[in-house]
Write a protein that holds these residues in place. Sequence first.
Motif, PDB file in Angstrom:
ATOM      1  N   LEU A  10      15.269   0.045  -3.773  1.00 57.50           N
ATOM      2  CA  LEU A  10      16.668   0.479  -3.741  1.00 57.50           C
ATOM      3  C   LEU A  10      17.390  -0.118  -2.533  1.00 57.50           C
ATOM      4  N   MET A  11      16.734  -0.128  -1.385  1.00 57.64           N
ATOM      5  CA  MET A  11      17.368  -0.715  -0.198  1.00 57.64           C
ATOM      6  C   MET A  11      17.611  -2.208  -0.382  1.00 57.64           C
ATOM      7  N   VAL A  12      16.632  -2.902  -0.963  1.00 56.01           N
ATOM      8  CA  VAL A  12      16.806  -4.336  -1.223  1.00 56.01           C
ATOM      9  C   VAL A  12      17.946  -4.542  -2.225  1.00 56.01           C
ATOM     10  N   ALA A  13      18.018  -3.690  -3.240  1.00 58.29           N
ATOM     11  CA  ALA A  13      19.078  -3.808  -4.248  1.00 58.29           C
ATOM     12  C   ALA A  13      20.455  -3.556  -3.640  1.00 58.29           C
ATOM     13  N   GLN A  14      20.536  -2.625  -2.712  1.00 56.44           N
ATOM     14  CA  GLN A  14      21.823  -2.363  -2.070  1.00 56.44           C
ATOM     15  C   GLN A  14      22.255  -3.535  -1.203  1.00 56.44           C
ATOM     16  N   VAL A  15      21.313  -4.152  -0.511  1.00 55.75           N
ATOM     17  CA  VAL A  15      21.648  -5.331   0.291  1.00 55.75           C
ATOM     18  C   VAL A  15      22.044  -6.479  -0.637  1.00 55.75           C
ATOM     19  N   TYR A  16      21.324  -6.627  -1.755  1.00 57.18           N
ATOM     20  CA  TYR A  16      21.676  -7.680  -2.713  1.00 57.18           C
ATOM     21  C   TYR A  16      23.073  -7.443  -3.285  1.00 57.18           C
ATOM     22  N   GLN A  17      23.403  -6.196  -3.580  1.00 54.96           N
ATOM     23  CA  GLN A  17      24.725  -5.887  -4.127  1.00 54.96           C
ATOM     24  C   GLN A  17      25.824  -6.304  -3.146  1.00 54.96           C
ATOM     25  N   ARG A  18      25.577  -6.111  -1.864  1.00 54.67           N
ATOM     26  CA  ARG A  18      26.574  -6.453  -0.860  1.00 54.67           C
ATOM     27  C   ARG A  18      26.635  -7.957  -0.607  1.00 54.67           C
ATOM     28  N   LEU A  74      20.487   3.977  -9.621  1.00 53.75           N
ATOM     29  CA  LEU A  74      19.784   3.378 -10.764  1.00 53.75           C
ATOM     30  C   LEU A  74      20.519   2.140 -11.262  1.00 53.75           C
ATOM     31  N   GLN A  75      21.840   2.191 -11.241  1.00 58.52           N
ATOM     32  CA  GLN A  75      22.637   1.047 -11.695  1.00 58.52           C
ATOM     33  C   GLN A  75      22.462  -0.142 -10.752  1.00 58.52           C
ATOM     34  N   VAL A  76      22.440   0.119  -9.461  1.00 58.90           N
ATOM     35  CA  VAL A  76      22.255  -0.958  -8.480  1.00 58.90           C
ATOM     36  C   VAL A  76      20.890  -1.608  -8.684  1.00 58.90           C
ATOM     37  N   MET A  77      19.874  -0.790  -8.908  1.00 61.46           N
ATOM     38  CA  MET A  77      18.525  -1.334  -9.135  1.00 61.46           C
ATOM     39  C   MET A  77      18.472  -2.101 -10.452  1.00 61.46           C
ATOM     40  N   SER A  78      19.163  -1.613 -11.476  1.00 60.18           N
ATOM     41  CA  SER A  78      19.203  -2.313 -12.767  1.00 60.18           C
ATOM     42  C   SER A  78      19.897  -3.662 -12.647  1.00 60.18           C
ATOM     43  N   ASP A  79      20.953  -3.709 -11.851  1.00 60.46           N
ATOM     44  CA  ASP A  79      21.649  -4.985 -11.640  1.00 60.46           C
ATOM     45  C   ASP A  79      20.727  -6.012 -10.982  1.00 60.46           C
ATOM     46  N   LEU A  80      19.951  -5.560 -10.022  1.00 65.36           N
ATOM     47  CA  LEU A  80      18.995  -6.465  -9.383  1.00 65.36           C
ATOM     48  C   LEU A  80      17.927  -6.910 -10.377  1.00 65.36           C
ATOM     49  N   VAL A 138       0.812  -1.214   0.000  1.00 64.35           N
ATOM     50  CA  VAL A 138       0.000   0.000   0.000  1.00 64.35           C
ATOM     51  C   VAL A 138       0.847   1.266   0.000  1.00 64.35           C
ATOM     52  N   LEU A 139       2.157   1.123  -0.120  1.00 65.62           N
ATOM     53  CA  LEU A 139       3.032   2.292  -0.148  1.00 65.62           C
ATOM     54  C   LEU A 139       2.856   3.081  -1.441  1.00 65.62           C
ATOM     55  N   ARG A 140       3.183   4.363  -1.382  1.00 65.15           N
ATOM     56  CA  ARG A 140       3.213   5.182  -2.589  1.00 65.15           C
ATOM     57  C   ARG A 140       4.365   4.704  -3.471  1.00 65.15           C
ATOM     58  N   ALA A 141       4.308   5.067  -4.734  1.00 69.37           N
ATOM     59  CA  ALA A 141       5.305   4.598  -5.697  1.00 69.37           C
ATOM     60  C   ALA A 141       6.715   5.046  -5.313  1.00 69.37           C
ATOM     61  N   ASP A 142       6.876   6.263  -4.806  1.00 67.20           N
ATOM     62  CA  ASP A 142       8.215   6.721  -4.449  1.00 67.20           C
ATOM     63  C   ASP A 142       8.778   5.954  -3.250  1.00 67.20           C
ATOM     64  N   PHE A 143       7.926   5.579  -2.314  1.00 68.38           N
ATOM     65  CA  PHE A 143       8.392   4.779  -1.188  1.00 68.38           C
ATOM     66  C   PHE A 143       8.699   3.344  -1.619  1.00 68.38           C
ATOM     67  N   LYS A 144       7.931   2.829  -2.569  1.00 67.17           N
ATOM     68  CA  LYS A 144       8.245   1.500  -3.113  1.00 67.17           C
ATOM     69  C   LYS A 144       9.608   1.529  -3.802  1.00 67.17           C
ATOM     70  N   ALA A 145       9.889   2.601  -4.523  1.00 69.37           N
ATOM     71  CA  ALA A 145      11.189   2.716  -5.183  1.00 69.37           C
ATOM     72  C   ALA A 145      12.308   2.761  -4.145  1.00 69.37           C
ATOM     73  N   ASP A 146      12.093   3.464  -3.053  1.00 71.57           N
ATOM     74  CA  ASP A 146      13.096   3.489  -1.981  1.00 71.57           C
ATOM     75  C   ASP A 146      13.296   2.096  -1.387  1.00 71.57           C
ATOM     76  N   TYR A 147      12.203   1.370  -1.195  1.00 64.17           N
ATOM     77  CA  TYR A 147      12.275   0.013  -0.646  1.00 64.17           C
ATOM     78  C   TYR A 147      13.078  -0.894  -1.587  1.00 64.17           C
ATOM     79  N   GLU A 206       8.890  -1.537 -12.037  1.00 66.94           N
ATOM     80  CA  GLU A 206       8.076  -0.354 -11.758  1.00 66.94           C
ATOM     81  C   GLU A 206       8.837   0.642 -10.886  1.00 66.94           C
ATOM     82  N   ALA A 207       9.565   0.122  -9.912  1.00 72.85           N
ATOM     83  CA  ALA A 207      10.348   0.993  -9.043  1.00 72.85           C
ATOM     84  C   ALA A 207      11.470   1.675  -9.822  1.00 72.85           C
ATOM     85  N   LEU A 208      12.042   0.962 -10.772  1.00 77.76           N
ATOM     86  CA  LEU A 208      13.103   1.543 -11.595  1.00 77.76           C
ATOM     87  C   LEU A 208      12.565   2.684 -12.448  1.00 77.76           C
TER      88      LEU A 208
END
Length: 123
Positions: free
Chosen positions: A50-58, A98-104, A39-48, A83-85
């Motif tokens: 991004l956080m998952v992508a950063q953890v995945y990158q690590r 954006l690159q981290v999210m694209s990698d995910l 139920v989050l707004r689209a910008d908060f989903k994108a932040d979420y 959609e978040a991208l």
Amino acid sequence: MRTVRFLFFLLSIAAGIGLGLAYGWLIKPPDPTQLTPQVLRADFKADYVLMVAQVYQRDQNLAQAVQRLSRLDPQSPARAVAEALLTARDLQYDPADLQVMSDLARALQMLETPAVPTGEAAP
């Protein structure tokens, strides 16, 4: 006369705030089971994402990333990332983010795409 009106005004404001808080906290508080990441707004989903992508990158733990992303879209975590991208691009996120999210997104796409056998000869 003016001080009585002013005090009545302040008392009315305080009573309104108090009744509003009592209603929201005691009488009809929000149901926490209905407050999901879906139920989050689209910008908060994108932040979420991004956080998952950063953890995945690590960590490079794709299964854990899929589990986290399934909270946004249980049917297709890859769609949630796509959609978040798009939202992140619209909001002009940092190119590194954006690159981290694209990698995910690429990793999820490879996960969903079945492997095609190569070099096998037909009998």
